[in-house]
Structure formats: C-alpha cells, structure tokens
Design an enzyme around this catalytic site. Structure first.
Site, PDB file in Angstrom:
ATOM      1  N   SER A 237      32.426 -29.831  35.869  1.00 32.60           N
ATOM      2  CA  SER A 237      32.508 -28.567  36.583  1.00 32.60           C
ATOM      3  C   SER A 237      33.732 -27.788  36.129  1.00 32.60           C
ATOM      4  CB  SER A 237      32.536 -28.802  38.094  1.00 32.60           C
ATOM      5  OG  SER A 237      33.837 -28.582  38.601  1.00 32.60           O
ATOM      6  N   LYS A 238      33.531 -26.472  36.091  1.00 30.40           N
ATOM      7  CA  LYS A 238      34.563 -25.561  35.624  1.00 30.40           C
ATOM      8  C   LYS A 238      35.819 -25.683  36.489  1.00 30.40           C
ATOM      9  CE  LYS A 238      33.370 -20.987  35.277  1.00 30.40           C
ATOM     10  NZ  LYS A 238      32.440 -19.979  34.823  1.00 30.40           N
ATOM     11  N   ARG A 239      35.595 -25.926  37.783  1.00 33.63           N
ATOM     12  CA  ARG A 239      36.724 -25.972  38.699  1.00 33.63           C
ATOM     13  C   ARG A 239      37.580 -27.223  38.505  1.00 33.63           C
ATOM     14  NH1 ARG A 239      36.993 -22.345  42.281  1.00 33.63           N
ATOM     15  NH2 ARG A 239      35.222 -20.967  42.558  1.00 33.63           N
TER      16      ARG A 239
END
Ligand code: GLU
Length: 463
Positions: A237-239
C-alpha cells in the site's frame, strides 16, 4: 496465439509510478519482445479529478529508467473523447444502456440492504428515465447466464451475470468511465493480450460484455498478474510501504537490478536462478509460467539482488555509476549551493542531507532553535499536515510552509522555516529550504519532520 501480439501498459497518472505498474509494464514488454510484438503506452487519464499531468512525465521517465521503451504512444485518453462518444452512441442506438440518476447515497443505502430480502441484489434498474444531460448511463447487464474469458494465468474464470451490476459507462457530466475507454481503446489499438494486475480481474466480465455489445469480435486473451504483498503478507500500500519506482531509483538501486527483481514477482525461469539479465529473460519469458498466488515484495531481497549487480561491476564501472547517481541527486540544487559555499567540502556538507537515510542533527543548533522558538514543535506539527497535501514544487511547498506558520501562530516565515530545516537537513543553514525539500521528496521530508517532532517533544519532557 496470434503470431504478432500487441500489448499495452495503461497507467493512470494519479500518483507516483508504482512498483506494481513497473512489474506489469515489464511483463508486457517481455512478452512483446519475446514474440516480436508491439508494446503500446496508453495514459488512462479520463478521471479528470484524480489525474495530474506531471505524473505523465513520471510514468515516462520511470519506464525509460527501467529500460522498457515503448513502440507506440503515448496515447492520452483525454485526447480521444470523440472515439468514446461514438461508442456510447452505438450503445444508446442498440438500447444497451439506460439513464440513471441514483445518487451515491442511494447506492450505499441499497448496498446496506443487500443480503436482507432474499434475492435482493441492490443494483440500479432501468426506470425509464430520459437520457438528458446530468444523468449517467448504465449498461443493461443481462440477468441470466455467465461470462468467461481466457486467462493465461488464472485459467478461464467464469462469472455469473446475476452478480454483476448495471455498471456505469458514462458519468453524469458526459465523461466516459474507465471501463468504456479501456475497452474502446483496446479494440481501437488492436490489443491482442491484456496483461494487467489481478485487481482488474473483476472488471473483465464487464469488459467482455461491453466488447460484445460494441461488436468488436474476438475478445483479447487476458493474463491477470498476481497481487503483490509486502514482506508481512499484506497488500502493498502507498500509505504503508515504499512503492514508488522513483524512490528506489533515488535511493541508489540499479535499474537492471530493479527490473531483474520485478521479473521475479510472479515469474521464475523454472529453476532457482535469480540473477537474470534482461536478454535471458526475453529468451525465456512465458506467461504460462506466471503464478497466480500473490508475490512478495521485500526490499531486503531487492537489496540483495542489487548487491550482486554491484559486485559484478569493475571498480571503474562502480565509480562511474555511483558518480552519475550522486550527481543526479544534487545537480538541481547546484546553482543555489554555488551562491553559498566557499569550498568543495562545504558543497558536500550542504547537500549531504540528500544522501543520508536520516539527517545528522547539529545538536547545538537544534538546542538553540528550540530555546529561541516556543512554537518549534507546533510548527513541525502543522508543517507535517500542510506538506502532506501540498503540490510538490517550489510554490506549493512555499504555500504549505506559510500555512503551517499561520496555523502554529508564528509571525514570520523565517521562524516557521527554521524548525523544518533543522528537522529535515539537520543544519541551521544551507541552500534555500523549498528547493531542498522538493529535491528530497515528500515522503522523506514528512518522515524527517515526524522524527523531528518526536525529538522536540522528548526534549520538552526531559527539559
Ligand atoms: N488504468 C488502469 C490502472 O492504472 C489499467 C487498466 C488496464 O491495464 O486495463 O490500473
């Protein structure tokens, strides 16, 4: 299989170039090269609210850096509206779509009821509305039967039609929706194999329905590539995870090692070889060997592949390659550093922050700034917030820092810059702050501000 395949990479310019997109691009590229086919670059930028033109440049520079040149394109969907309008006319003419004015709240409410009354699917239905502007158009999905397609990775999945909603093809503002533009372009570009991430598998039954309704003939062959999880087994995930190809480049990974590692995310040459130069991959790549179970992206593994490439170089090559990398990192700041440094050693200390994983904090300057500025921690807290949503260029960062100063109740920009400069570069002086942050990148800047904030709070507790 068609003798000369045509494949494409179709990224949306909504953010940084994700390692998953890099893997998809690589598999398309390998497949095209292996079979003497054509690799097309298409930019899927129909979602005007989420796309940013600067990301198109990022897509192209990442593909170039990886060495995955394209043979046709870039084609921008934003310039192909006429084609989509014509396709929608065909669908309207055939009665394959209907107008709908359900709001997102209506749809949410029905989804909540789904599973309540037996047989209730919560989907939109044709209520005979006139297709005026301001109403979206939905595809009339047949209720009975099923749809299936050829997938070289997942076998041939079959989806019952009853589970597929009447999906939108045109937004209420007249813009085509992703699925429509995607299908129309694949037909127009004569794509023979759609090789893409597994997250699109559930779109494919809709793709197949539209393809047929538009009379495009034989469906392309699909290959849905496995999901990529992080080392903890959670979806990348990008986060949470480092996922931008640009970040790996900036951290000093070699393009050839990156490509080698990306190839292993779902594919292997059938034995335990892990170090495969691109030419060997081209000679051996086969979509039939791609696994459908999730792949694991582990930076430690990538680093180990990278170190093997480093060791294979001659010392001269190593000096040359690292020199190029060092230079690319600080070159944009050179005119600003030139104004301020007196020796080459000072040049180095002014740009050193770009290369370290954490800044080396000048403790005396830090303590002094903390003593002088009661708002030190509040500024960092506010900056973390405003910079998170800023446009990442000099003006955007400037605006975010002023906003942070206002938020923290600091009167002048100098006082709001000093804590950020110390947290991010470790020093009280250096090249102009905005340019420095832009060059360092958002993620590292934010991580350093958070670390600085923790440090300032700790000092407050112990002092
Ligand atoms: N634009 C889509 C994405 O970025 C790709 C669609 C496709 O490959 O068909 O996820």
């Amino acid at each position: 299989m068609q003798s000369v395949p045509r494949v494409r990479i179709a990224p949306s310019p909504t953010g940084y170039f994700h390692v998953g997109t890099g893997r998809t691009a690589l598999f398309n590229w390998l497949f095209a090269r292996r079979h003497g086919g054509t690799f097309v670059l298409r930019i899927e930028d129909t979602d005007t609210a989420r796309n940013r033109p600067e990301h198109v440049e990022g897509i192209m520079s990442s593909l170039r850096w990886l060495g995955l040149g394209w043979d046709e394109g870039p084609f921008l969907q934003s310039e192909r509206g006429e084609l989509y309008r014509r396709a929608i006319d065909v669908l309207v003419g055939k009665g394959a779509v209907y107008a709908c004015d359900c709001t997102p709240a209506d749809i949410q409410e029905r989804a909540r009821l789904r599973g309540g009354p037996p047989g209730y699917d919560g989907f939109c239905r044709d209520r005979g509305l006139e297709a005026t502007s301001g109403r979206m158009l939905r595809f009339r999905t047949p209720r009975d039967g099923s749809v299936s397609f050829t997938d070289l990775v997942r076998g041939n999945p079959t989806f019952p039609l009853a589970a597929i909603e009447d999906f939108g093809v045109r937004k209420s503002n007249g813009e085509p929706l992703f699925i429509l533009a995607n299908v129309v372009d694949d037909a127009d570009m004569a794509i023979s194999h759609v090789i893409r991430g597994d997250d699109h598998t559930s779109n494919t039954p809709k793709y197949a329905l539209l393809w047929e309704a538009l009379g495009y003939g034989q469906l392309p062959v699909f290959a849905h590539l496995p999901l990529i999880n992080n080392a903890q087994g959670k979806k990348l995930s990008k986060r949470r995870d480092k996922v931008a190809v640009e970040d790996f480049r900036d951290d000093g990974y070699l393009a050839e090692a990156m490509v080698n590692y990306l190839a292993l995310l779902g594919w292997s040459p059938g034995d335990d070889r892990e170090i495969l130069p691109l030419e060997e991959m081209v000679a051996e790549f086969d979509l039939g060997d791609v696994k459908s179970s999730p792949a694991i992206f582990d930076e430690r593994k990538l680093a180990s592949v990278n170190s093997q490439y480093l060791r294979k170089m001659t010392p001269e090559e190593l000096v040359e390659r690292s020199g190029l990398w060092l230079r690319s990192r600080w070159e944009p700041l050179a005119p600003l550093v030139q104004e301020r440094a007196r020796t080459l050693a000072e040049v180095f200390s002014m740009v050193e922050f770009l290369y370290r994983s954490e800044p080396v904090i000048d403790q005396a300057e830090w303590d002094k700034a903390l003593r002088k500025n009661a708002k030190f921690a509040s500024v960092l807290e506010a900056a973390a917030e405003t910079l998170a949503g800023a446009e990442w260029d000099v003006e955007g960062v400037h605006a975010a820092l002023s906003a942070a100063g206002d938020k923290a109740g600091v009167a002048n920009l100098r006082d709001s810059q000093a804590p950020v400069r110390l947290a991010v570069t470790g020093r009280a002086v250096g090249p102009p702050l905005m340019e420095s942050l832009v060059q360092l990148g958002r993620d590292k800047t934010l991580a350093r501000i958070q670390a600085g904030l923790a440090r300032a709070k700790e000092a407050a507790l112990s002092g």
